[in-house]
Write a protein that holds these residues in place. Structure first.
Motif, PDB file in Angstrom:
ATOM      1  N   PHE A 112       0.766  -1.328   0.004  1.00 43.97           N
ATOM      2  CA  PHE A 112       0.136  -0.044   0.123  1.00 43.97           C
ATOM      3  C   PHE A 112       0.737   1.390  -0.038  1.00 43.97           C
ATOM      4  O   PHE A 112       1.542   1.489   1.074  1.00 43.97           O
ATOM      5  CB  PHE A 112      -0.851   0.012   1.196  1.00 43.97           C
ATOM      6  N   GLU A 113       1.060   1.769  -0.960  1.00 40.66           N
ATOM      7  CA  GLU A 113       1.629   3.108  -1.491  1.00 40.66           C
ATOM      8  C   GLU A 113       3.202   2.940  -0.964  1.00 40.66           C
ATOM      9  O   GLU A 113       3.742   3.808  -0.339  1.00 40.66           O
ATOM     10  CB  GLU A 113       1.140   4.471  -0.662  1.00 40.66           C
ATOM     11  N   ALA A 114       3.695   1.595  -1.123  1.00 40.54           N
ATOM     12  CA  ALA A 114       5.039   1.489  -0.550  1.00 40.54           C
ATOM     13  C   ALA A 114       6.069   1.534  -1.539  1.00 40.54           C
ATOM     14  O   ALA A 114       5.940   1.857  -2.733  1.00 40.54           O
ATOM     15  CB  ALA A 114       5.102  -0.031  -0.264  1.00 40.54           C
ATOM     16  N   PRO A 115       7.192   1.766  -0.991  1.00 37.77           N
ATOM     17  CA  PRO A 115       8.518   1.979  -1.908  1.00 37.77           C
ATOM     18  C   PRO A 115       8.614   0.884  -2.735  1.00 37.77           C
ATOM     19  O   PRO A 115       8.308  -0.165  -2.276  1.00 37.77           O
ATOM     20  CB  PRO A 115       9.649   2.482  -0.953  1.00 37.77           C
ATOM     21  N   GLN A 116       9.562   1.007  -3.675  1.00 38.13           N
ATOM     22  CA  GLN A 116       9.962  -0.252  -4.554  1.00 38.13           C
ATOM     23  C   GLN A 116      10.567  -1.313  -3.945  1.00 38.13           C
ATOM     24  O   GLN A 116      10.084  -2.490  -4.078  1.00 38.13           O
ATOM     25  CB  GLN A 116      11.066   0.218  -5.544  1.00 38.13           C
ATOM     26  N   GLY A 117      11.434  -1.287  -2.659  1.00 29.15           N
ATOM     27  CA  GLY A 117      11.680  -2.246  -1.975  1.00 29.15           C
ATOM     28  C   GLY A 117      10.471  -3.107  -1.304  1.00 29.15           C
ATOM     29  O   GLY A 117      10.699  -4.469  -1.369  1.00 29.15           O
ATOM     30  N   GLY A 118       9.666  -2.517  -0.603  1.00 28.97           N
ATOM     31  CA  GLY A 118       8.626  -3.007  -0.300  1.00 28.97           C
ATOM     32  C   GLY A 118       7.527  -3.907  -0.888  1.00 28.97           C
ATOM     33  O   GLY A 118       7.129  -4.748  -1.004  1.00 28.97           O
ATOM     34  N   ARG A 119       7.672  -3.211  -2.308  1.00 26.34           N
ATOM     35  CA  ARG A 119       6.649  -3.817  -3.476  1.00 26.34           C
ATOM     36  C   ARG A 119       7.241  -5.291  -3.750  1.00 26.34           C
ATOM     37  O   ARG A 119       6.820  -6.216  -3.971  1.00 26.34           O
ATOM     38  CB  ARG A 119       6.707  -2.852  -4.765  1.00 26.34           C
ATOM     39  N   ASP A 120       8.691  -5.099  -3.830  1.00 31.33           N
ATOM     40  CA  ASP A 120       9.448  -6.324  -4.333  1.00 31.33           C
ATOM     41  C   ASP A 120       9.195  -7.408  -3.333  1.00 31.33           C
ATOM     42  O   ASP A 120       9.133  -8.675  -3.522  1.00 31.33           O
ATOM     43  CB  ASP A 120      10.869  -6.044  -4.471  1.00 31.33           C
ATOM     44  N   GLU A 121       9.416  -7.044  -1.980  1.00 30.77           N
ATOM     45  CA  GLU A 121       9.154  -8.054  -0.853  1.00 30.77           C
ATOM     46  C   GLU A 121       7.941  -8.746  -1.103  1.00 30.77           C
ATOM     47  O   GLU A 121       7.787  -9.959  -0.770  1.00 30.77           O
ATOM     48  CB  GLU A 121       9.237  -7.309   0.327  1.00 30.77           C
ATOM     49  N   MET A 122       6.758  -8.051  -1.176  1.00 32.29           N
ATOM     50  CA  MET A 122       5.458  -8.386  -0.970  1.00 32.29           C
ATOM     51  C   MET A 122       5.280  -9.239  -2.300  1.00 32.29           C
ATOM     52  O   MET A 122       4.834 -10.437  -2.391  1.00 32.29           O
ATOM     53  CB  MET A 122       4.339  -7.287  -1.047  1.00 32.29           C
ATOM     54  N   ARG A 123       5.660  -9.059  -3.530  1.00 36.71           N
ATOM     55  CA  ARG A 123       5.616  -9.497  -4.838  1.00 36.71           C
ATOM     56  C   ARG A 123       6.322 -11.039  -4.508  1.00 36.71           C
ATOM     57  O   ARG A 123       5.771 -12.303  -5.047  1.00 36.71           O
ATOM     58  CB  ARG A 123       6.273  -8.930  -5.784  1.00 36.71           C
ATOM     59  N   THR A 124       7.538 -10.987  -3.926  1.00 39.81           N
ATOM     60  CA  THR A 124       8.346 -12.411  -3.909  1.00 39.81           C
ATOM     61  C   THR A 124       7.538 -13.269  -2.865  1.00 39.81           C
ATOM     62  O   THR A 124       7.537 -14.462  -2.988  1.00 39.81           O
ATOM     63  CB  THR A 124       9.578 -11.991  -3.177  1.00 39.81           C
ATOM     64  N   CYS A 125       6.974 -12.852  -1.627  1.00 41.30           N
ATOM     65  CA  CYS A 125       6.282 -13.615  -0.789  1.00 41.30           C
ATOM     66  C   CYS A 125       5.002 -14.263  -1.071  1.00 41.30           C
ATOM     67  O   CYS A 125       4.619 -15.137  -0.797  1.00 41.30           O
ATOM     68  CB  CYS A 125       6.253 -12.608   0.511  1.00 41.30           C
ATOM     69  N   ALA A 126       4.402 -13.750  -2.069  1.00 41.06           N
ATOM     70  CA  ALA A 126       2.912 -13.838  -2.297  1.00 41.06           C
ATOM     71  C   ALA A 126       2.922 -15.234  -3.039  1.00 41.06           C
ATOM     72  O   ALA A 126       3.940 -15.745  -3.665  1.00 41.06           O
ATOM     73  CB  ALA A 126       2.338 -12.846  -3.350  1.00 41.06           C
ATOM     74  N   SER A 127       1.865 -16.068  -2.977  1.00 44.70           N
ATOM     75  CA  SER A 127       1.763 -17.363  -3.561  1.00 44.70           C
ATOM     76  C   SER A 127       1.992 -17.429  -5.098  1.00 44.70           C
ATOM     77  O   SER A 127       2.637 -18.226  -5.659  1.00 44.70           O
ATOM     78  CB  SER A 127       0.556 -18.019  -3.352  1.00 44.70           C
ATOM     79  N   SER A 128       1.664 -16.358  -5.754  1.00 44.60           N
ATOM     80  CA  SER A 128       1.859 -16.104  -7.139  1.00 44.60           C
ATOM     81  C   SER A 128       1.649 -14.449  -7.478  1.00 44.60           C
ATOM     82  O   SER A 128       1.243 -13.712  -6.517  1.00 44.60           O
ATOM     83  CB  SER A 128       0.888 -16.915  -8.014  1.00 44.60           C
ATOM     84  N   ALA A 129       2.033 -14.591  -8.993  1.00 42.95           N
ATOM     85  CA  ALA A 129       1.884 -12.963  -9.126  1.00 42.95           C
ATOM     86  C   ALA A 129       0.472 -12.392  -9.165  1.00 42.95           C
ATOM     87  O   ALA A 129       0.103 -11.214  -8.792  1.00 42.95           O
ATOM     88  CB  ALA A 129       2.230 -12.748 -10.739  1.00 42.95           C
ATOM     89  N   SER A 130      -0.499 -13.315  -8.976  1.00 40.95           N
ATOM     90  CA  SER A 130      -1.921 -12.935  -8.993  1.00 40.95           C
ATOM     91  C   SER A 130      -2.316 -12.744  -7.588  1.00 40.95           C
ATOM     92  O   SER A 130      -3.693 -12.183  -7.401  1.00 40.95           O
ATOM     93  CB  SER A 130      -2.714 -13.856  -9.680  1.00 40.95           C
ATOM     94  N   HIS A 131      -1.658 -13.041  -6.710  1.00 42.87           N
ATOM     95  CA  HIS A 131      -1.937 -12.872  -4.993  1.00 42.87           C
ATOM     96  C   HIS A 131      -1.348 -11.711  -4.719  1.00 42.87           C
ATOM     97  O   HIS A 131      -1.548 -11.527  -3.467  1.00 42.87           O
ATOM     98  CB  HIS A 131      -1.220 -14.457  -4.309  1.00 42.87           C
ATOM     99  N   PHE A 132      -0.635 -10.849  -5.490  1.00 42.00           N
ATOM    100  CA  PHE A 132       0.093  -9.784  -4.994  1.00 42.00           C
ATOM    101  C   PHE A 132      -0.762  -8.517  -5.514  1.00 42.00           C
ATOM    102  O   PHE A 132      -1.237  -8.682  -6.740  1.00 42.00           O
ATOM    103  CB  PHE A 132       1.497  -9.647  -5.663  1.00 42.00           C
ATOM    104  N   PHE A 133      -0.959  -7.527  -4.757  1.00 37.53           N
ATOM    105  CA  PHE A 133      -1.658  -6.176  -5.164  1.00 37.53           C
ATOM    106  C   PHE A 133      -0.796  -4.874  -4.732  1.00 37.53           C
ATOM    107  O   PHE A 133      -0.425  -4.838  -3.471  1.00 37.53           O
ATOM    108  CB  PHE A 133      -2.864  -6.177  -4.353  1.00 37.53           C
ATOM    109  N   ASP A 134      -0.392  -4.206  -5.648  1.00 34.10           N
ATOM    110  CA  ASP A 134       0.224  -2.839  -5.493  1.00 34.10           C
ATOM    111  C   ASP A 134      -0.873  -1.802  -5.627  1.00 34.10           C
ATOM    112  O   ASP A 134      -1.302  -1.538  -6.832  1.00 34.10           O
ATOM    113  CB  ASP A 134       1.468  -3.010  -6.833  1.00 34.10           C
ATOM    114  N   VAL A 135      -1.148  -1.062  -4.550  1.00 30.07           N
ATOM    115  CA  VAL A 135      -2.117  -0.259  -4.499  1.00 30.07           C
ATOM    116  C   VAL A 135      -1.968   1.143  -3.756  1.00 30.07           C
ATOM    117  O   VAL A 135      -0.932   1.309  -3.338  1.00 30.07           O
ATOM    118  CB  VAL A 135      -3.542  -0.927  -3.715  1.00 30.07           C
ATOM    119  N   GLU A 136      -2.662   2.055  -4.490  1.00 30.80           N
ATOM    120  CA  GLU A 136      -2.600   3.554  -3.778  1.00 30.80           C
ATOM    121  C   GLU A 136      -4.109   3.829  -3.249  1.00 30.80           C
ATOM    122  O   GLU A 136      -4.926   3.501  -4.035  1.00 30.80           O
ATOM    123  CB  GLU A 136      -1.983   4.560  -4.816  1.00 30.80           C
TER     124      GLU A 136
END
Length: 224
Positions: A195-219
């Protein structure tokens, strides 16, 4: 007079991130302090929350949980690896003794008795929804947990002699991914939100998710 003020958190040793169990018995208490500059409009003092905004577990009242989320206050730093550790551990069948004990004490709904079920239990599905607005940081601690300044002066603004870097970001990031991997290896479905996270945070969340479709980058209102 210097007085030791305990926090609502326990230290989680590095070894605990390689397993799904709760932190071991005898784990040290985290001292009460604040490291980064505080924004009093949205934050309360302290690296970890006071009891009134501490972790809510073994709950099944959707309205109450929604109210708890709305009333959350921000605290110091970003320790996403700690959040993920608690999520995994409280879904682990190794935590069943804790659930049963709390039910017996009347502190948890009776419907939770015997939970969490085994990872592979038939008819059971486990989920984690993890959200961050930041990225995992270094973790600092006061050298003197009883120093009176810890209750009013950000550790970053105190003498350098009164602070120590307990763990580096890289080590915390590795611990985080270890827990993400353990969750997915045990069949947990992991949704993540940046949620309105910097690039590092987005990368962390994307890597942790079960798949790309389980990750949400939102504002903003996209959080809905």
């Amino acid at each position: 007079v210097a007085v030791s003020i305990p926090s609502s958190c326990v230290e989680i040793p590095a070894s605990a991130f390689g397993e799904t169990a709760l932190p071991p018995e005898g784990t040290a208490q985290v001292p009460h302090f604040h490291f980064w500059p505080i924004d009093n409009t949205v934050m309360d003092w302290g690296w970890c929350p006071e009891d009134d905004t501490a972790i809510q577990y073994l709950a099944n009242n959707a309205t109450q949980l929604s109210n708890d989320i709305k009333n959350l206050r921000m605290h110091d730093g970003t320790g996403t690896h700690y959040g993920m550790k608690w999520a995994v551990s409280l879904l682990s069948p190794e935590a069943r003794w804790l659930t049963d004990h709390l039910v017996e004490l009347g502190l948890a709904p009776e419907a939770h008795y015997g939970l969490p079920r085994a990872w592979e239990a038939e008819g059971t599905q486990k989920f984690i929804v993890l959200m961050t607005d930041g990225q995992i940081t270094d973790q600092w601690r006061p050298v003197d947990p009883t120093h009176p300044d810890n209750a009013t002066v950000e550790l970053q603004d105190q003498s350098s002699d009164n602070r120590v870097k307990m763990t580096r970001r890289d080590d915390n990031l590795s611990a985080f991914y270890d827990q993400c991997d353990l969750a997915k290896a045990n069949g947990v479905v992991v949704f993540t939100i940046a949620f309105e996270a910097p690039q590092g945070g987005r990368d962390e969340m994307r890597t942790c998710a079960s798949s790309a479709s389980h990750f949400f980058d939102v504002e903003g209102n996209e959080i809905n």
